[in-house]
Scaffold this motif. Structure first.
Motif, PDB file in Angstrom:
ATOM      1  N   LYS A 127      35.204  52.404  49.387  1.00 45.54           N
ATOM      2  CA  LYS A 127      36.202  52.146  48.385  1.00 45.54           C
ATOM      3  C   LYS A 127      36.554  50.602  48.058  1.00 45.54           C
ATOM      4  N   VAL A 128      36.369  50.401  47.001  1.00 51.76           N
ATOM      5  CA  VAL A 128      36.209  49.065  46.268  1.00 51.76           C
ATOM      6  C   VAL A 128      37.410  48.423  45.407  1.00 51.76           C
ATOM      7  N   ALA A 129      37.749  47.430  45.635  1.00 52.97           N
ATOM      8  CA  ALA A 129      38.841  46.506  44.802  1.00 52.97           C
ATOM      9  C   ALA A 129      37.971  45.675  43.957  1.00 52.97           C
ATOM     10  N   LEU A 130      37.972  45.905  42.722  1.00 48.13           N
ATOM     11  CA  LEU A 130      37.053  45.145  41.624  1.00 48.13           C
ATOM     12  C   LEU A 130      38.094  44.178  41.018  1.00 48.13           C
ATOM     13  N   HIS A 131      37.569  43.070  41.318  1.00 52.92           N
ATOM     14  CA  HIS A 131      38.326  41.845  40.627  1.00 52.92           C
ATOM     15  C   HIS A 131      37.461  41.157  39.469  1.00 52.92           C
ATOM     16  N   THR A 132      37.822  41.117  38.095  1.00 50.60           N
ATOM     17  CA  THR A 132      36.996  40.663  37.267  1.00 50.60           C
ATOM     18  C   THR A 132      37.636  39.278  36.742  1.00 50.60           C
ATOM     19  N   SER A 133      36.758  38.274  36.542  1.00 52.00           N
ATOM     20  CA  SER A 133      37.274  36.936  36.337  1.00 52.00           C
ATOM     21  C   SER A 133      37.994  36.594  34.761  1.00 52.00           C
ATOM     22  N   CYS A 134      38.948  35.749  34.792  1.00 49.93           N
ATOM     23  CA  CYS A 134      39.329  35.379  33.623  1.00 49.93           C
ATOM     24  C   CYS A 134      38.338  35.063  32.553  1.00 49.93           C
ATOM     25  N   SER A 135      37.459  34.273  33.124  1.00 49.75           N
ATOM     26  CA  SER A 135      36.299  33.990  32.102  1.00 49.75           C
ATOM     27  C   SER A 135      35.668  35.084  31.529  1.00 49.75           C
ATOM     28  N   ALA A 136      35.304  36.116  32.415  1.00 46.39           N
ATOM     29  CA  ALA A 136      34.705  37.392  32.089  1.00 46.39           C
ATOM     30  C   ALA A 136      35.473  38.233  31.152  1.00 46.39           C
ATOM     31  N   ILE A 137      37.112  38.263  31.429  1.00 42.22           N
ATOM     32  CA  ILE A 137      37.647  39.157  30.755  1.00 42.22           C
ATOM     33  C   ILE A 137      38.180  38.510  29.512  1.00 42.22           C
ATOM     34  N   ARG A 138      38.871  37.298  29.373  1.00 38.42           N
ATOM     35  CA  ARG A 138      39.406  36.962  28.159  1.00 38.42           C
ATOM     36  C   ARG A 138      38.414  35.836  27.368  1.00 38.42           C
ATOM     37  N   GLY A 139      37.322  35.361  28.274  1.00 37.78           N
ATOM     38  CA  GLY A 139      36.323  34.530  27.761  1.00 37.78           C
ATOM     39  C   GLY A 139      34.960  35.260  27.328  1.00 37.78           C
ATOM     40  N   VAL A 164      26.806  53.490  40.588  1.00 37.76           N
ATOM     41  CA  VAL A 164      26.170  53.787  42.027  1.00 37.76           C
ATOM     42  C   VAL A 164      27.036  54.863  42.734  1.00 37.76           C
ATOM     43  N   PRO A 165      25.950  55.519  43.315  1.00 39.56           N
ATOM     44  CA  PRO A 165      26.456  56.989  44.043  1.00 39.56           C
ATOM     45  C   PRO A 165      27.452  56.703  44.948  1.00 39.56           C
ATOM     46  N   GLY A 166      28.527  57.386  45.157  1.00 40.74           N
ATOM     47  CA  GLY A 166      29.385  57.116  46.368  1.00 40.74           C
ATOM     48  C   GLY A 166      30.570  56.330  46.009  1.00 40.74           C
ATOM     49  N   ILE A 167      30.372  55.306  45.126  1.00 39.26           N
ATOM     50  CA  ILE A 167      31.403  54.405  45.148  1.00 39.26           C
ATOM     51  C   ILE A 167      32.680  55.067  44.470  1.00 39.26           C
ATOM     52  N   GLU A 168      33.937  54.421  45.175  1.00 36.00           N
ATOM     53  CA  GLU A 168      35.271  54.787  44.522  1.00 36.00           C
ATOM     54  C   GLU A 168      36.060  53.529  44.226  1.00 36.00           C
ATOM     55  N   PHE A 169      36.695  53.337  43.346  1.00 35.22           N
ATOM     56  CA  PHE A 169      37.596  52.205  43.186  1.00 35.22           C
ATOM     57  C   PHE A 169      39.111  52.461  43.462  1.00 35.22           C
ATOM     58  N   VAL A 170      39.677  51.501  43.998  1.00 30.91           N
ATOM     59  CA  VAL A 170      41.242  51.529  44.143  1.00 30.91           C
ATOM     60  C   VAL A 170      41.835  50.860  43.293  1.00 30.91           C
ATOM     61  N   GLU A 171      43.056  51.493  42.777  1.00 33.14           N
ATOM     62  CA  GLU A 171      43.892  50.643  41.495  1.00 33.14           C
ATOM     63  C   GLU A 171      44.854  49.692  42.199  1.00 33.14           C
ATOM     64  N   PHE A 172      45.162  48.738  41.695  1.00 37.63           N
ATOM     65  CA  PHE A 172      46.000  47.692  42.358  1.00 37.63           C
ATOM     66  C   PHE A 172      46.818  47.152  41.192  1.00 37.63           C
ATOM     67  N   GLU A 173      47.993  46.511  41.518  1.00 31.67           N
ATOM     68  CA  GLU A 173      48.889  45.872  40.620  1.00 31.67           C
ATOM     69  C   GLU A 173      48.522  44.844  40.377  1.00 31.67           C
ATOM     70  N   ARG A 174      48.760  44.215  38.970  1.00 31.33           N
ATOM     71  CA  ARG A 174      48.656  42.879  38.345  1.00 31.33           C
ATOM     72  C   ARG A 174      46.929  42.985  38.473  1.00 31.33           C
ATOM     73  N   VAL A 175      46.218  43.871  37.838  1.00 37.92           N
ATOM     74  CA  VAL A 175      44.774  43.885  38.025  1.00 37.92           C
ATOM     75  C   VAL A 175      43.999  42.559  37.321  1.00 37.92           C
ATOM     76  N   ASP A 176      44.539  42.283  36.290  1.00 39.86           N
ATOM     77  CA  ASP A 176      43.847  41.192  35.669  1.00 39.86           C
ATOM     78  C   ASP A 176      44.669  39.786  35.636  1.00 39.86           C
ATOM     79  N   GLU A 177      45.710  39.569  36.598  1.00 35.88           N
ATOM     80  CA  GLU A 177      46.300  38.337  37.020  1.00 35.88           C
ATOM     81  C   GLU A 177      45.178  37.496  37.627  1.00 35.88           C
ATOM     82  N   CYS A 178      45.196  36.162  36.819  1.00 39.39           N
ATOM     83  CA  CYS A 178      44.112  35.219  37.514  1.00 39.39           C
ATOM     84  C   CYS A 178      44.189  35.027  39.049  1.00 39.39           C
ATOM     85  N   CYS A 179      43.195  34.974  39.796  1.00 37.47           N
ATOM     86  CA  CYS A 179      43.344  34.793  41.338  1.00 37.47           C
ATOM     87  C   CYS A 179      43.435  33.352  41.739  1.00 37.47           C
ATOM     88  N   GLY A 180      43.756  32.512  40.698  1.00 37.59           N
ATOM     89  CA  GLY A 180      44.054  31.232  41.308  1.00 37.59           C
ATOM     90  C   GLY A 180      42.849  30.368  41.515  1.00 37.59           C
TER      91      GLY A 180
END
Lengths: 248, 466
Positions: A127-139, A164-180
């Motif tokens: 189970k994976v938490a996927l973080h996508t950077s602000c540069s990638a999303i909004r840039g 990728v076989p077997g991978i699962e994603f977890v959903e979390f709050e504020r998914v595209d808020e900047c990580c800082g």
């Protein structure tokens, strides 16, 4: 197809295994990869701080090293965003224009150019938490933006990882808020930066992932630093490592 | 560095108090989600934003024409129109109007422009008592603090903070945290001021050139009370607030409150077209740096702002820093790009209080490219010599190393430790601030470059280009 591999300075120094995974993955996909050994950095750390004059020589060097390739790939949304959209510190040469036009983030290259969707060699039953950077999303528009509520929902990094076989994603709050992280922000505003990192981790941890994955190692460097300080031993992976078949 | 607002340090102080920080973050994030939900219900949301942006750009590009049209209409409607070049002129005009009427007190609804002009201290020094009538603004006045947010001035305060403050100032029960009770305390204490005031003052959300109308949006009705009760109404307007027509007003009204709080509209949207019978109405059109900002090729777009605060609500830095940390009238992302036009030195550090994540730009109802302007201001600070010498020197060294592959390889050879290079990128001030709340990444035993040299160069032909 010949591709020049750009290894961001922080990956070169701190995360060479991410550079290796990127190289091996591209080679596995039949890409003819060259690594120009004169490469250093794109100059983003200086330009991002307002120091354009201090970014000029580095930017021009980068344009000289990579300017003659038809395709440059780097495993960093933030470097790609800088080169594509912010490369104004140095002279406007044909080499530079070529580099600006031909630079791709690894995700874009796999998703949009090679159009790869299956990574059968990379089994990852976690189970994976996927973080996508602000540069990638909004840039770079690599995923939909939560503020643009009428746009279709999509994510290129997720589309790739889903192959990728077997991978699962977890959903979390504020998914595209900047990580800082924010480049030099991480040190000039360290208190706010760290709190943003702690908060991001807390939202992810609430969803009980087994690891945290991103296509931007700079966000992960920051988040991992925050996690280790809090004695959290959750593993962090760059997307290239997962696609190349790393095991947890 | 004296006189320069140290937002980072102020934010650190705010963060140390986890109760207030976590509450502000949650409250404003909830506001952001309400904004998202409201936008979702308007299928043409993005078209509205584009339209609003275009109307503002058109109006700002023809500003003098619309201002003159407004002046003519407003005068014909019976208002007295004044022009103020700067804050001092504005304040003097207000004082002169009050003095002429023999008014020694004033009730005032919320107006960021009067904050910007520092009107209240100006009048108080001249013996005029000013009572704020907006609940949040009144709380801040009683606490002797500037607003912390342009829509909710006291949003950083807890109910307990307000109960304690009211008990000190009004003698109310400090343990009663009922919102209705506290609002009642405020009402009982300010209502007499409103009823007896010789003069009332409001700001304006919009002014309409074709009709000469002044539009004020509030939730408490306090602007209407301030304007309608006393025989004298003074209205301060920044010149960028003008829009061409009532038809165009509809576009902004649909966007304003949805962006601000997620509500469809404020409780009260009042259009003042002229003085009521037997009363006098003055309008002061204020420049205070706006026309010079209009001449800034990269930054004039910030004049499109309609003060909804959506950029603050979504800003992860603002939510964790608190509005007061910016030490400025306007705060958060929009404040960062406005304040340096007032005082470049004092606000030279503000453009660095951002991760450039771009969320502000996406929520802005008038499509100001806020994060691009923040990036642009960093460059301006550099050009104007506002960047600290240590930082510049670190950047110069970084450029020297990074533009010379040989130097770079020496500096990054594994185990010479990358940490000695890291300072050049990052740790140039507040020594080693990375490590205060975070672990430092471990230097690799072999850089990618070394790995490549050891594992690939003997098989591949070395590629050198350029």
């Amino acid at each position: 197809m010949q591709v020049a591999l750009m290894v961001p300075c922080y990956i070169d120094m701190f995360y060479p295994h991410v550079g290796i995974a990127t190289l091996e993955l591209l080679e596995r996909l039949g890409v003819d990869v060259v690594y120009p050994t004169e490469q250093t950095c794109c100059g983003q750390p200086m330009a991002n701080s307002g120091c354009y004059a201090e970014a000029q020589a580095t930017e021009e060097h980068c344009a000289r090293v990579f300017g003659s390739f038809d395709c440059v790939v780097t495993a960093s949304g933030s470097c790609t965003h800088h080169i594509r959209n912010k490369f104004t510190a140095g002279a406007d040469t044909p080499e530079k224009q070529n580099l600006v036009r031909n630079t791709y983030d690894l995700v874009e290259f796999l998703h949009d150019v090679l159009k790869i969707r299956e990574f059968p060699w990379a089994i990852f039953e976690h189970k994976v938490a996927l973080h996508t950077s602000c540069s990638a999303i909004r840039g770079l528009n690599m995923a939909s933006m939560s503020e643009r509520v009428h746009d279709p929902v999509f994510s290129k990094p997720k589309a790739l990882l889903s192959g990728v076989p077997g991978i699962e994603f977890v959903e979390f709050e504020r998914v595209d808020e900047c990580c800082g992280f924010g480049g030099t922000f991480a040190v000039t505003e360290e208190a706010v930066s760290a709190k943003m990192g702690y908060d991001k981790l807390a939202f992810m941890q609430k969803a009980s992932p087994e690891c945290i994955v991103s296509s931007d190692m700079s966000c992960l460097m920051h988040l991992q630093g925050c996690a280790r300080r809090q004695k959290q031993d959750i593993p962090f992976y760059h997307l290239a490592e997962i696609l190349n078949g790393v095991s947890l | 560095m004296s006189g320069v607002v140290d937002q980072a340090r102020n934010a650190e102080t705010f963060l140390a108090d986890t109760v207030h920080e976590e509450r502000l973050d949650k409250l404003l994030w909830a506001m952001r989600l309400r904004r998202d939900a409201a936008a979702r219900q308007v299928p043409e949301w993005e078209e509205l934003r584009t339209l609003a942006s275009e109307i503002k750009e058109h109006t700002l590009s023809n500003l003098s024409q619309y201002l003159i049209q407004f002046e003519a209409r407003a005068t014909a409607n019976g208002m007295i129109v004044h022009w103020a070049r700067d804050a001092h002129e504005h304040n003097q005009i207000v004082y002169d109007i009050l003095a002429e009427q023999g008014a020694n007190s004033l009730v005032k609804s919320k107006s960021m422009l009067t904050e910007e002009c520092e009107l209240r201290p100006f009048l108080e020094r001249r013996g005029v008592r000013v009572t704020e009538t907006d609940l949040g603004e009144r709380i801040q006045q009683l606490d002797d603090q500037p607003p912390g947010h342009i829509v909710g001035p006291a949003i950083h305060k807890t109910t307990q903070d307000v109960a304690t403050l009211f008990s000190q100032k009004y003698g109310s029960d400090p343990r009663n945290l009922d919102a209705a009770y506290l609002a009642g305390v405020m009402r009982e204490n300010t209502r007499p001021d409103i009823l007896n005031a010789p003069a009332g003052m409001t700001g304006a959300n919009f002014v309409v050139a074709e009709t000469g109308a002044i539009v004020v949006a509030t939730n408490e009705g306090n602007a209407d009370l301030s304007a309608h009760t006393p025989p004298l109404h003074i209205c301060s307007v920044g010149i960028e607030k003008i829009i061409p027509t009532t038809e165009s007003l509809a576009v902004f009204i649909r966007l304003l409150t949805r962006s601000a709080t997620g509500d469809k509209i404020t409780q009260y949207t009042s259009m003042f077209r002229g003085p009521r019978k037997g009363a006098v109405m003055h309008v002061i059109l204020v420049d205070n740096g706006r026309s010079s900002r209009l001449g800034m090729k990269r930054f004039w777009h910030s004049l499109k702002c309609i003060r909804c605060a959506a950029c603050m609500n979504t800003c992860p830095v603002y939510r964790r820093s608190g509005g007061l940390s910016y030490g400025s009238t306007y705060m958060g992302p929009i404040g960062i790009i406005m304040m340096p036009t007032f005082e470049i030195r004092k606000y030279s550090e503000l453009p660095f209080a951002s991760t450039l994540n771009g969320s502000c730009t996406n929520v802005c109802p008038v499509k100001i490219d806020i994060h691009e302007q923040i990036y642009g201001w960093r460059e301006v600070m550099e050009e104007n010599g506002q960047i600290q010498v240590v930082k510049k020197e670190a950047m110069r060294v970084a450029d020297e190393v990074l533009s010379h592959p040989t130097l770079y390889r020496i500096a990054t050879t594994a185990l010479s430790t990358a940490l000695e290079v890291l300072p050049h990128f990052a740790v140039y001030n507040r020594l080693n601030s990375w490590a205060k709340h975070r672990d430092v990444p471990e230097a690799a035993t072999e850089t990618f470059h070394e790995w490549y040299r050891n594992n690939r160069l003997h098989t591949n032909e070395e590629v050198r280009r350029g």
